[in-house]
Design an enzyme around this catalytic site. Sequence first.
Site, PDB file in Angstrom:
ATOM      1  CE  LYS A  85      43.417  -1.807  67.291  1.00 31.24           C
ATOM      2  NZ  LYS A  85      42.926  -3.006  68.103  1.00 31.24           N
ATOM      3  CD  GLN A 128      39.561  -4.467  68.567  1.00 34.91           C
ATOM      4  OE1 GLN A 128      40.434  -4.222  67.883  1.00 34.91           O
ATOM      5  NE2 GLN A 128      39.487  -3.964  69.834  1.00 34.91           N
ATOM      6  CG  ASP A 182      46.609  -7.831  69.577  1.00 30.55           C
ATOM      7  OD1 ASP A 182      47.219  -6.387  69.674  1.00 30.55           O
ATOM      8  OD2 ASP A 182      45.327  -7.886  69.384  1.00 30.55           O
TER       9      ASP A 182
END
Length: 302
Positions: free
Chosen positions: A60, A104, A127
């Site tokens: 990422k 994460q 997200d």
Amino acid sequence: MRPGRWILPAKLIDGTAIGRVMRAELTAEIQALKARRVIPGLAVVLVGEHPASKVYVRMKGKACDEAGLYHETITLPKETTEAELLALIERLNVDHKIHGILVQLPLPQQIDTQRVLHRLDPAKDVDGFHPENVGKVSIGEPTGFRPATPYGVQQLLLRSGVETTGRHAVVVGRSNIVGRPMAALLLQDAPGGNATVTVCHSRTRDIGSMTRSADILIVAIGKPEFVTGDMIKPGAVVIDVGVNRVDDPSTKRGYRLVGDVKFAEAQAVASAITPVPGGVGPMTITMLLYNTVQAARQWAHP
Ligand code: NAP
């Protein structure tokens, strides 16, 4: 044509190539924002030493560098308490350099994942896991952040010319990360939507009869090669979200990656299919970049 087969082997839906084109398209918007002194910024928070998570976080960061986005990776020890992580989230929520925050997953056991996700400023929740964004996506409100993986699947369908309107889409898997938001996107009255959607899960009876009725079959269950050729309708479009490691002593690493679909069998039956790797995976990171740019755009034009 033999029964149970399609005329030609399935066309490959190449997520690497589509992702590359989409990132190039995003460059113009990033430049326009930079001209207005807005550099889209992403913070990625990693707690602990989960090996796959470390790889994803590195990928990422690299994707942000290549796209010209500002990014910070914050790595915390696995003993981090929930209170410490929440304090970090609060700090990032008010940091003007940061437009998107990604925590994460999975988080270590001592931390309540939902409590952490709910603490994110919804305007920075790239997200799309905060209930506000889940709700917006569910009612088709475009300011909501679409979770990156299903958003990427929808783009694969759109950019491969797969018509979703009026088709029967079967989603196998009902996780909050993939299956549920996938169904919501396919149901929206918008491009890449307007499908008739069926969602299957581990309690679904006679799953083969469901999958065989799909014009578009999307599988996200985390079970290596679960969907076999006889579970697919000839000519269907198959999107394999699964990424599973299976032992393979013939490879240098001792394992290989397979999807949730038995690729060779499916390829003989489907009209189009995503490979694993190289299908949905590269799109997930691309869509994270899109969401970060969307967050910066919405911040600049509230
Ligand atoms: P998850 O949270 O474990 O959810 C799995 C879902 O599959 C659950 O809804 C479960 O049903 C269902 N399921 C499990 N076994 C089943 C069976 N035998 N028949 C029908 N349904 C079954 O997984 P996830 O996070 O959605 O991920 C799914 C897969 O996608 C994994 O391989 C993951 O690595 C991969 N993935 C890939 C990407 C990417 O970027 N390529 C991103 C995210 C995930 P219940 O709800 O009834 O338990």
